[in-house]
Design an enzyme around this catalytic site. Structure first.
Site, PDB file in Angstrom:
ATOM      1  CG  HIS A 104     -62.738  -6.823  75.429  1.00  0.00           C
ATOM      2  ND1 HIS A 104     -62.214  -6.771  74.042  1.00  0.00           N
ATOM      3  CD2 HIS A 104     -62.028  -7.089  76.130  1.00  0.00           C
ATOM      4  CE1 HIS A 104     -60.715  -7.424  74.319  1.00  0.00           C
ATOM      5  NE2 HIS A 104     -60.804  -7.135  75.646  1.00  0.00           N
ATOM      6  CG  HIS A 106     -61.472  -5.489  80.599  1.00  0.00           C
ATOM      7  ND1 HIS A 106     -60.803  -6.872  80.849  1.00  0.00           N
ATOM      8  CD2 HIS A 106     -60.585  -5.138  79.343  1.00  0.00           C
ATOM      9  CE1 HIS A 106     -60.241  -7.440  79.765  1.00  0.00           C
ATOM     10  NE2 HIS A 106     -59.912  -6.445  78.976  1.00  0.00           N
TER      11      HIS A 106
HETATM   12  P1  5GP Z   1     -57.882  -7.897  76.585  1.00  0.00           P
HETATM   13  O1  5GP Z   1     -56.687  -8.714  77.108  1.00  0.00           O
HETATM   14  O2  5GP Z   1     -57.910  -8.375  75.034  1.00  0.00           O
HETATM   15  O3  5GP Z   1     -58.075  -6.930  76.929  1.00  0.00           O
HETATM   16  O4  5GP Z   1     -58.947  -8.984  77.300  1.00  0.00           O
HETATM   17  C1  5GP Z   1     -59.665 -10.229  76.786  1.00  0.00           C
HETATM   18  C2  5GP Z   1     -60.003 -10.904  77.877  1.00  0.00           C
HETATM   19  O5  5GP Z   1     -60.844 -11.868  77.543  1.00  0.00           O
HETATM   20  C3  5GP Z   1     -59.103 -11.450  79.432  1.00  0.00           C
HETATM   21  O6  5GP Z   1     -59.365 -10.821  80.339  1.00  0.00           O
HETATM   22  C4  5GP Z   1     -59.254 -12.768  79.091  1.00  0.00           C
HETATM   23  O7  5GP Z   1     -59.463 -13.537  80.464  1.00  0.00           O
HETATM   24  C5  5GP Z   1     -60.808 -12.934  78.502  1.00  0.00           C
HETATM   25  N1  5GP Z   1     -61.207 -14.342  77.619  1.00  0.00           N
HETATM   26  C6  5GP Z   1     -60.265 -14.854  76.694  1.00  0.00           C
HETATM   27  N2  5GP Z   1     -60.802 -15.809  76.288  1.00  0.00           N
HETATM   28  C7  5GP Z   1     -61.945 -15.878  76.857  1.00  0.00           C
HETATM   29  C8  5GP Z   1     -63.162 -16.842  76.886  1.00  0.00           C
HETATM   30  O8  5GP Z   1     -63.173 -17.844  76.104  1.00  0.00           O
HETATM   31  N3  5GP Z   1     -64.225 -16.482  77.724  1.00  0.00           N
HETATM   32  C9  5GP Z   1     -64.403 -15.585  78.291  1.00  0.00           C
HETATM   33  N4  5GP Z   1     -65.383 -15.355  79.275  1.00  0.00           N
HETATM   34  N5  5GP Z   1     -63.140 -14.782  78.676  1.00  0.00           N
HETATM   35  C10 5GP Z   1     -62.119 -15.018  77.877  1.00  0.00           C
END
Ligand code: 5GP
Ligand code: ZN
Length: 118
Positions: A104, A106
């Site tokens: 993903h 951001h």
């Molecule tokens: P990472 O830490 O992997 O770069 O980003 C994961 C992101 O996913 C985090 O910013 C977290 O807040 C978001 N996230 C985790 N679970 C969920 C969810 O169930 N729904 C949404 N919309 N975002 C989520």
């Protein structure tokens, strides 16, 4: 290909609710549930791919990566972030701060970002 245990695969299947912004063949943009800026969206790859490295191991990775980045730009522009600026981030692996193992991008904006990031 979907992973039953993956949060983002479950979001893509509609098993977990999300606030959708944009939907394309290669990915879906949603609002982050725990925003780190006034605007914080995630562009999630349609298929379950752990990270960019894994994406480039498969066929057509460059095209999908380009499409996800384009979606991120469209999301930022649609949110009115482009004159002031915004940040696009892909966290990879533990040291990169990745917490969900499904590719993903951001998109963060609406405040001054700092560098270096934490
Ligand atoms: P990472 O830490 O992997 O770069 O980003 C994961 C992101 O996913 C985090 O910013 C977290 O807040 C978001 N996230 C985790 N679970 C969920 C969810 O169930 N729904 C949404 N919309 N975002 C989520
Ligand atoms: Zn997944």
């Amino acid at each position: 290909m979907k992973d039953q245990t993956c949060i983002f695969c479950r979001i893509l299947k509609g098993e977990i609710a999300s606030r959708k912004i944009l939907e394309e063949m290669e990915g879906v943009a949603i609002h982050d549930v725990n925003p780190q800026a006034p605007f914080h969206a995630l562009v999630i790859s349609r298929n379950h791919v752990p990270d960019m490295a894994a994406l480039f191991e498969g066929d057509g990775g460059e095209q999908i990566a380009g499409k996800l980045m384009k979606m991120a730009v469209n999301v930022a522009q649609q949110a009115g972030l482009s004159p002031e600026g915004y940040r696009m981030v892909v966290n990879s692996g533990d040291n990169g701060g990745q917490t969900v193992g499904h590719l993903h991008v951001h998109v963060l904006g609406g405040r001054q970002m700092v560098w270096p990031p934490g």
